[in-house]
Scaffold this motif. Structure first.
Motif, mmCIF file in Angstrom:
data_model
loop_
_atom_site.group_PDB
_atom_site.id
_atom_site.type_symbol
_atom_site.label_atom_id
_atom_site.label_comp_id
_atom_site.label_asym_id
_atom_site.label_seq_id
_atom_site.Cartn_x
_atom_site.Cartn_y
_atom_site.Cartn_z
ATOM 1 N N GLY A 162 0.825 -1.206 0.000
ATOM 2 C CA GLY A 162 0.000 0.000 0.000
ATOM 3 C C GLY A 162 0.858 1.254 0.000
ATOM 4 O O GLY A 162 0.575 2.211 -0.727
ATOM 5 N N ARG A 175 0.888 4.057 -2.957
ATOM 6 C CA ARG A 175 0.599 5.467 -2.657
ATOM 7 C C ARG A 175 1.755 6.356 -3.098
ATOM 8 O O ARG A 175 1.548 7.444 -3.630
ATOM 9 C CB ARG A 175 0.320 5.650 -1.165
ATOM 10 C CG ARG A 175 -0.984 5.041 -0.723
ATOM 11 C CD ARG A 175 -1.374 5.467 0.683
ATOM 12 N NE ARG A 175 -0.329 5.339 1.670
ATOM 13 C CZ ARG A 175 -0.126 4.253 2.426
ATOM 14 N NH1 ARG A 175 -0.898 3.196 2.286
ATOM 15 N NH2 ARG A 175 0.831 4.226 3.324
ATOM 16 N N CYS A 177 1.779 6.751 -6.870
ATOM 17 C CA CYS A 177 0.710 7.650 -7.336
ATOM 18 C C CYS A 177 0.874 9.063 -6.806
ATOM 19 O O CYS A 177 0.175 9.976 -7.260
ATOM 20 C CB CYS A 177 -0.654 7.102 -6.896
ATOM 21 S SG CYS A 177 -1.059 5.533 -7.641
ATOM 22 N N SER A 211 0.038 10.074 -3.784
ATOM 23 C CA SER A 211 -1.249 10.331 -3.170
ATOM 24 C C SER A 211 -1.318 9.691 -1.796
ATOM 25 O O SER A 211 -0.485 8.873 -1.440
ATOM 26 C CB SER A 211 -2.336 9.759 -4.081
ATOM 27 O OG SER A 211 -3.598 10.055 -3.578
ATOM 28 N N GLY A 242 -3.745 7.592 1.247
ATOM 29 C CA GLY A 242 -4.613 6.427 1.240
ATOM 30 C C GLY A 242 -4.472 5.638 2.515
ATOM 31 O O GLY A 242 -3.880 6.107 3.487
ATOM 32 N N VAL A 297 -6.392 4.035 -2.322
ATOM 33 C CA VAL A 297 -5.523 5.146 -2.699
ATOM 34 C C VAL A 297 -6.413 6.301 -3.148
ATOM 35 O O VAL A 297 -7.299 6.110 -3.983
ATOM 36 C CB VAL A 297 -4.559 4.744 -3.844
ATOM 37 C CG1 VAL A 297 -3.671 5.916 -4.230
ATOM 38 C CG2 VAL A 297 -3.716 3.556 -3.430
ATOM 39 N N GLN A 298 -6.184 7.479 -2.589
ATOM 40 C CA GLN A 298 -7.015 8.632 -2.909
ATOM 41 C C GLN A 298 -6.806 9.055 -4.357
ATOM 42 O O GLN A 298 -5.668 9.164 -4.815
ATOM 43 C CB GLN A 298 -6.678 9.796 -1.975
ATOM 44 C CG GLN A 298 -7.025 9.516 -0.543
ATOM 45 C CD GLN A 298 -6.522 10.596 0.388
ATOM 46 O OE1 GLN A 298 -5.802 11.483 -0.016
ATOM 47 N NE2 GLN A 298 -6.913 10.508 1.648
ATOM 48 N N HIS A 333 -6.476 6.438 -9.881
ATOM 49 C CA HIS A 333 -5.148 6.014 -10.316
ATOM 50 C C HIS A 333 -5.156 4.565 -10.805
ATOM 51 O O HIS A 333 -4.162 3.852 -10.669
ATOM 52 C CB HIS A 333 -4.146 6.137 -9.170
ATOM 53 C CG HIS A 333 -4.015 7.507 -8.616
ATOM 54 N ND1 HIS A 333 -3.376 8.532 -9.293
ATOM 55 C CD2 HIS A 333 -4.448 8.047 -7.451
ATOM 56 C CE1 HIS A 333 -3.413 9.629 -8.563
ATOM 57 N NE2 HIS A 333 -4.062 9.367 -7.446
ATOM 58 N N ILE A 377 -1.843 2.110 -10.967
ATOM 59 C CA ILE A 377 -1.764 1.009 -10.004
ATOM 60 C C ILE A 377 -1.685 -0.329 -10.728
ATOM 61 O O ILE A 377 -0.928 -1.214 -10.321
ATOM 62 C CB ILE A 377 -2.947 1.074 -9.019
ATOM 63 C CG1 ILE A 377 -2.732 2.242 -8.054
ATOM 64 C CG2 ILE A 377 -3.104 -0.235 -8.260
ATOM 65 C CD1 ILE A 377 -3.829 2.468 -7.076
#
Length: 119
Positions: free
Chosen positions: A75, A79, A82, A84, A86, A95-96, A99, A103
């Motif tokens: 994770g 993140r 990206c 970002s 999450g 993940v916010q 994406h 991913i």
């Protein structure tokens, strides 16, 4: 008459709650470490969700056959890839932002066969 349950110590003032299988404190339980994660029957799925999030998009990764520590590490990698925020909860990586493609590429590079789910 004996019962069929393993019985034994349930709580100890030294270690707190005890595991009924290995009879160790839950913090030192060997049962969880021995249990291997089972892959999800549908495989690894990457989808975009907005439900219950005030209209904000979240990319969700489900079905990874990893234990909690490996899932948390993956994770973090996703993140970071990206750029970002999450979280990881209940075996699901969130993940916010939207994406999905990024991913999917990252999971493929790491050797996980993932499919896009949803529209």
């Amino acid at each position: 008459m004996k019962s069929s349950s393993p019985g034994g110590l349930v709580y100890s003032t030294d270690g707190g709650r005890m595991c009924p299988q290995c009879r160790r404190p839950l913090a030192d339980c060997q049962c969880k470490a021995a249990a291997r994660p089972v892959p999800a029957p549908g495989g690894v799925r990457v989808s975009r969700e907005t439900k219950g999030r005030g209209g904000k998009a979240v990319t969700v990764v489900k079905g990874l056959p990893l234990d909690d520590n490996a899932l948390a590490a993956l994770g973090k990698q996703l993140r970071t890839a990206c750029g970002s925020g999450g979280t990881v909860k209940d075996g699901v990586i969130e993940v916010q932002g939207d994406h999905c493609d990024r991913i999917l590429a990252a999971l493929d590079k790491l050797g996980h066969r993932a499919k896009r789910a949803g529209g």
